[in-house]
Design a protein around this motif. Sequence first.
Motif, PDB file in Angstrom:
ATOM      1  N   LEU A 136       0.761  -1.137   0.131  1.00  0.00           N
ATOM      2  CA  LEU A 136       0.105  -0.003  -0.060  1.00  0.00           C
ATOM      3  C   LEU A 136       0.826   1.362   0.030  1.00  0.00           C
ATOM      4  N   ALA A 137       2.047   1.211   0.652  1.00  0.00           N
ATOM      5  CA  ALA A 137       2.758   2.394   0.774  1.00  0.00           C
ATOM      6  C   ALA A 137       3.439   2.609  -0.627  1.00  0.00           C
ATOM      7  N   ILE A 141       2.619   5.972  -2.934  1.00  0.00           N
ATOM      8  CA  ILE A 141       3.994   6.873  -3.247  1.00  0.00           C
ATOM      9  C   ILE A 141       3.614   7.130  -4.899  1.00  0.00           C
ATOM     10  N   ARG A 142       3.146   6.094  -5.595  1.00  0.00           N
ATOM     11  CA  ARG A 142       2.834   6.005  -7.182  1.00  0.00           C
ATOM     12  C   ARG A 142       1.995   6.967  -7.439  1.00  0.00           C
ATOM     13  N   VAL A 145       1.593  10.905  -3.110  1.00  0.00           N
ATOM     14  CA  VAL A 145       1.448  11.365  -1.969  1.00  0.00           C
ATOM     15  C   VAL A 145       2.783  11.934  -1.367  1.00  0.00           C
ATOM     16  N   ASP A 146       2.867  12.964  -0.564  1.00  0.00           N
ATOM     17  CA  ASP A 146       3.900  13.651  -0.350  1.00  0.00           C
ATOM     18  C   ASP A 146       4.779  12.947   0.910  1.00  0.00           C
ATOM     19  N   ALA A 147       4.327  12.264   1.758  1.00  0.00           N
ATOM     20  CA  ALA A 147       4.635  11.731   2.943  1.00  0.00           C
ATOM     21  C   ALA A 147       3.724  10.679   3.511  1.00  0.00           C
ATOM     22  N   ASP A 178      12.172   7.555  -0.901  1.00  0.00           N
ATOM     23  CA  ASP A 178      11.304   7.998  -1.832  1.00  0.00           C
ATOM     24  C   ASP A 178      10.634   9.258  -1.371  1.00  0.00           C
ATOM     25  N   VAL A 179      10.169   9.215   0.026  1.00  0.00           N
ATOM     26  CA  VAL A 179       9.309  10.156   0.603  1.00  0.00           C
ATOM     27  C   VAL A 179       9.593  10.082   2.141  1.00  0.00           C
ATOM     28  N   PRO A 180       9.526  11.224   2.897  1.00  0.00           N
ATOM     29  CA  PRO A 180       9.582  11.430   4.194  1.00  0.00           C
ATOM     30  C   PRO A 180       8.483  10.410   4.856  1.00  0.00           C
ATOM     31  N   VAL A 181       9.227   9.570   5.897  1.00  0.00           N
ATOM     32  CA  VAL A 181       8.280   8.241   6.353  1.00  0.00           C
ATOM     33  C   VAL A 181       8.367   8.885   8.041  1.00  0.00           C
TER      34      VAL A 181
END
Length: 342
Positions: A136-137, A141-142, A145-147, A178-181
């Motif tokens: 799902l993450a 991301i695809r 979403v920004d974070a 890829d994104v802030p987590v």
Amino acid sequence: MTTNSTGAGRLERRMARGAAFLGSEVAILGGAMSWVSERHLVAAISNAGGFGVIACGAMTPELLDAEIAGTKGLTGKPFGVNLITMHPQLTELIEVCAKHKVSHVVLAGGLPPKGSLEAIKASGAKCICFAPTLALAKKLIRSGVDALVIEGMEAGGHIGPVSTSVLAQEMLPEIANDVPVFVAGGIGRGQAIAGYLDMGAAGVQLGTRFVCATESIAHPNFKKAFIRASARDAVASVQIDPRLPVIPVRALKNAGGELFTQKQREVAQALDEGRVAMAEAQLQIEHYWAGALRRAVIDGDVEHGSVMAGQSVGMVTKEEPVADIIATLMAEAAQALEKKAA
């Protein structure tokens, strides 16, 4: 944040990405807790250098409008708004956030409905989503979403089935570039924050730790229940009918838990008799939680209401200002990183 020690310097560098993304001094998101995360607590978290988040929950667009305006009156710092994806007026709520130029919108409770992500981003806001699984993450991301927030089952309120430590190990190496987590669930001390930052997290999200803040409007009885509780008192609700996809909720053990079991039986019977459709049945369950939570947080009925709490509740030992809570967490995290560097 001061950089007068090796640990503090390391902490600042590890939090730099998350803090820059949020526009805050430290990369600590306030977990959105219905009835608790309102203007006073949200503004206090942002004013203390963290990033407060309004829990919209079941609010109408008019109520959210007033809450955002009220929060702006208490802080000039950035803050976010948490919206539930199944809210029937989600589009209007996104418009309210856009009107107020809210910088970050957090979508919780499932995959973003079609068009919601685009609407948030079109307003210039950043969109943060919850990702309970790696698949799902990657999908989120695809979709742009920004974070992301990855939240383990130790958290309070609605929870998934996997622990924070396992989610962090599985997901951070795969998606943190890829994104802030932001990691959430069961975090009560700075040492844990340092550990997740070292694993690649951009920051953390804490809810339970802020419930007993001086600035929190939670009823004194609600705060007392938290201060007295230990980790094992925060238990997950039980699903009694497989047809009712009830997301488990973690709360302190009390008579309210029994009342919820009873409510599920009533709703299941109504389904059997064809008196309600599945969507209506689910909505009834959600409304039950909202009402039960209000009874505990606002009215102070901690026996029959829902005292939602994460397992970190055992580390909440007193009422204190938000600024002190954040300062303690940051000092503990810096100390842990200092020890590691030695």
